[in-house]
Write an enzyme that holds these catalytic residues in place. Sequence first.
Site, PDB file in Angstrom:
ATOM      1  N   THR A   1       0.355   5.632  -0.420  1.00 59.68           N
ATOM      2  CA  THR A   1      -0.476   6.813  -0.600  1.00 59.68           C
ATOM      3  C   THR A   1      -0.073   7.559  -1.864  1.00 59.68           C
ATOM      4  O   THR A   1       1.108   7.799  -2.103  1.00 59.68           O
ATOM      5  CB  THR A   1      -0.344   7.732   0.622  1.00 59.68           C
ATOM      6  OG1 THR A   1      -0.928   7.081   1.752  1.00 59.68           O
ATOM      7  CG2 THR A   1      -1.049   9.061   0.393  1.00 59.68           C
TER       8      THR A   1
ATOM      9  N   PRO B   1       0.830  -1.211   0.000  1.00 61.05           N
ATOM     10  CA  PRO B   1       0.000   0.000   0.000  1.00 61.05           C
ATOM     11  C   PRO B   1       0.860   1.255   0.000  1.00 61.05           C
ATOM     12  O   PRO B   1       1.828   1.352   0.745  1.00 61.05           O
ATOM     13  CB  PRO B   1      -0.797  -0.122   1.303  1.00 61.05           C
ATOM     14  CG  PRO B   1       0.040  -1.003   2.179  1.00 61.05           C
ATOM     15  CD  PRO B   1       0.742  -1.955   1.258  1.00 61.05           C
TER      16      PRO B   1
ATOM     17  N   GLN C   1      -6.985  -1.349   1.720  1.00 66.44           N
ATOM     18  CA  GLN C   1      -6.400  -1.062   3.030  1.00 66.44           C
ATOM     19  C   GLN C   1      -7.193   0.051   3.710  1.00 66.44           C
ATOM     20  O   GLN C   1      -7.287   1.170   3.186  1.00 66.44           O
ATOM     21  CB  GLN C   1      -4.937  -0.642   2.932  1.00 66.44           C
ATOM     22  CG  GLN C   1      -4.295  -0.580   4.330  1.00 66.44           C
ATOM     23  CD  GLN C   1      -2.971   0.146   4.357  1.00 66.44           C
ATOM     24  OE1 GLN C   1      -2.909   1.340   4.090  1.00 66.44           O
ATOM     25  NE2 GLN C   1      -1.910  -0.568   4.700  1.00 66.44           N
TER      26      GLN C   1
ATOM     27  N   GLY D   1      11.616  -3.363   3.003  1.00 66.40           N
ATOM     28  CA  GLY D   1      12.136  -2.122   2.432  1.00 66.40           C
ATOM     29  C   GLY D   1      11.745  -0.872   3.183  1.00 66.40           C
ATOM     30  O   GLY D   1      12.252   0.214   2.869  1.00 66.40           O
TER      31      GLY D   1
ATOM     32  N   HIS E   1      -4.862  -1.175   8.540  1.00 69.87           N
ATOM     33  CA  HIS E   1      -3.549  -0.534   8.631  1.00 69.87           C
ATOM     34  C   HIS E   1      -3.200  -0.330  10.104  1.00 69.87           C
ATOM     35  O   HIS E   1      -3.624   0.630  10.735  1.00 69.87           O
ATOM     36  CB  HIS E   1      -3.567   0.802   7.900  1.00 69.87           C
ATOM     37  CG  HIS E   1      -2.204   1.364   7.606  1.00 69.87           C
ATOM     38  ND1 HIS E   1      -1.046   0.817   8.093  1.00 69.87           N
ATOM     39  CD2 HIS E   1      -1.825   2.436   6.871  1.00 69.87           C
ATOM     40  CE1 HIS E   1      -0.014   1.514   7.668  1.00 69.87           C
ATOM     41  NE2 HIS E   1      -0.456   2.514   6.918  1.00 69.87           N
ATOM     42  N   GLY E   2      -2.397  -1.248  10.628  1.00 69.62           N
ATOM     43  CA  GLY E   2      -1.946  -1.140  12.013  1.00 69.62           C
ATOM     44  C   GLY E   2      -0.501  -0.720  12.111  1.00 69.62           C
ATOM     45  O   GLY E   2       0.158  -1.015  13.120  1.00 69.62           O
ATOM     46  N   ALA E   3      -0.002  -0.019  11.083  1.00 68.19           N
ATOM     47  CA  ALA E   3       1.422   0.289  10.986  1.00 68.19           C
ATOM     48  C   ALA E   3       1.644   1.777  10.728  1.00 68.19           C
ATOM     49  O   ALA E   3       0.703   2.563  10.633  1.00 68.19           O
ATOM     50  CB  ALA E   3       2.036  -0.528   9.843  1.00 68.19           C
TER      51      ALA E   3
ATOM     52  N   ARG F   1       8.116   0.667  -3.951  1.00 65.07           N
ATOM     53  CA  ARG F   1       8.690   1.502  -5.008  1.00 65.07           C
ATOM     54  C   ARG F   1       8.954   0.724  -6.289  1.00 65.07           C
ATOM     55  O   ARG F   1       8.814   1.272  -7.389  1.00 65.07           O
ATOM     56  CB  ARG F   1       9.963   2.159  -4.477  1.00 65.07           C
ATOM     57  CG  ARG F   1       9.703   3.295  -3.489  1.00 65.07           C
ATOM     58  CD  ARG F   1      10.900   3.599  -2.609  1.00 65.07           C
ATOM     59  NE  ARG F   1      11.096   2.553  -1.603  1.00 65.07           N
ATOM     60  CZ  ARG F   1      12.079   2.580  -0.700  1.00 65.07           C
ATOM     61  NH1 ARG F   1      12.940   3.591  -0.697  1.00 65.07           N
ATOM     62  NH2 ARG F   1      12.197   1.594   0.187  1.00 65.07           N
TER      63      ARG F   1
ATOM     64  N   TYR G   1      -0.382   5.204  12.119  1.00 62.28           N
ATOM     65  CA  TYR G   1      -1.813   5.484  12.078  1.00 62.28           C
ATOM     66  C   TYR G   1      -2.520   4.892  13.307  1.00 62.28           C
ATOM     67  O   TYR G   1      -1.879   4.434  14.241  1.00 62.28           O
ATOM     68  CB  TYR G   1      -2.376   5.029  10.733  1.00 62.28           C
ATOM     69  CG  TYR G   1      -1.781   5.875   9.624  1.00 62.28           C
ATOM     70  CD1 TYR G   1      -2.288   7.140   9.334  1.00 62.28           C
ATOM     71  CD2 TYR G   1      -0.657   5.451   8.926  1.00 62.28           C
ATOM     72  CE1 TYR G   1      -1.709   7.949   8.370  1.00 62.28           C
ATOM     73  CE2 TYR G   1      -0.065   6.259   7.951  1.00 62.28           C
ATOM     74  CZ  TYR G   1      -0.596   7.508   7.692  1.00 62.28           C
ATOM     75  OH  TYR G   1      -0.006   8.310   6.740  1.00 62.28           O
TER      76      TYR G   1
END
Length: 359
Positions: A30, A28, A103, A289, A179-181, A316, A184
């Site tokens: 943004t 995911p 997500q 990464g 999204h638990g990372a 990326r 956020y």
Amino acid sequence: MSHTVTSPLLTPYTSAALRLPNRLVMAPMTRFRAKEDGTPLPVVAEYYAQRAAAGLIVTEGIWPHRRGQSGWRMPGLETEDHAEGWRAVTDAVHARSGRIFAQLMHGGRQGHPRSRLLGDLPAGPSAVAVPGPLHVKDGKVEAPTPRTMTTDDIRVAVDDHVNAARNALRAGFDGVELHGANSYLIHQFLADNTNLRSDGYGKDRARFAVELVEAVASAVGAHRLGLRLSPGNPQFGMVERDPGPVYRPLVEALNPLGLAYLHLTDNDNYPALADLRPRWTGTLIANVGENHAPTTREQGEGVVTEGHADLVSYGRAFLAHPDLPARIAADAPLTTPIDTEHLYTNGARGYTDYPTLER
């Protein structure tokens, strides 16, 4: 001349919840390609369809309700317009035989009144502001001090995720990732410096994550639900001095639920994959990464062959190489540069104009 290679990343993967043609997951990311109301722009369908050869696509973070909006022109999954916009995306991906999870990303303390449709202060576990200036729709500003969420706010946030997950399935997504990372809302409850609560959600920092996962799993099926965690990730001022005692019981509590997968980012200061993999019997997606140079083919292959994870997420590399699986199969170099000037703009440039091996 390119030649075909055999790579463990290109082998199929099957579990109780997933049937994937390869082990490459699009991470995911943004991109800000939404209308001001949060409806994805038409170009979003082309962007994800171009990358449909991934074993699995996980979308950019989508706010479940405007109460959780963290940035202007980030997409939502709250309204009928949102669902219709995402239906165009899922139809385009499925037309190319792809698989795509939505997500859900609640910003928690992240955000500013000038970048929220409600125009209000964001709310998080505690009244702790994000360090440094924030990008808003018309410039940069200092981050506001968020409201502290009440227990009613927490219940509403859970309900918002449940409703958005149902909207995601209605929009044609194959599943949902929470999204638990990366700083956020869920991560804010887990971290040392953003959860200063003295109630049950502070004494047990994993409680909110467990309750949220259980509620969404009950609503849409655990086999359609994944969770992303980034133990020890310092992005946006997050502090987790000793992640193990928080994340071990969290993973052990969620393991019996039968989730589609756990999506885990590794960290220099805490070896999350090594520590948590033995506690997770289901599908594990690794991201190696985060906060590093882009993941190479060789790094991803090592993760799979050494048994650290079943699948590997690439960010990326998928941005600049829409046909990443084909490039790996052809042993082609992953050297196309990312158009950083247009990375977070609103149009097709730097979004759907990256070359493939065929063109």
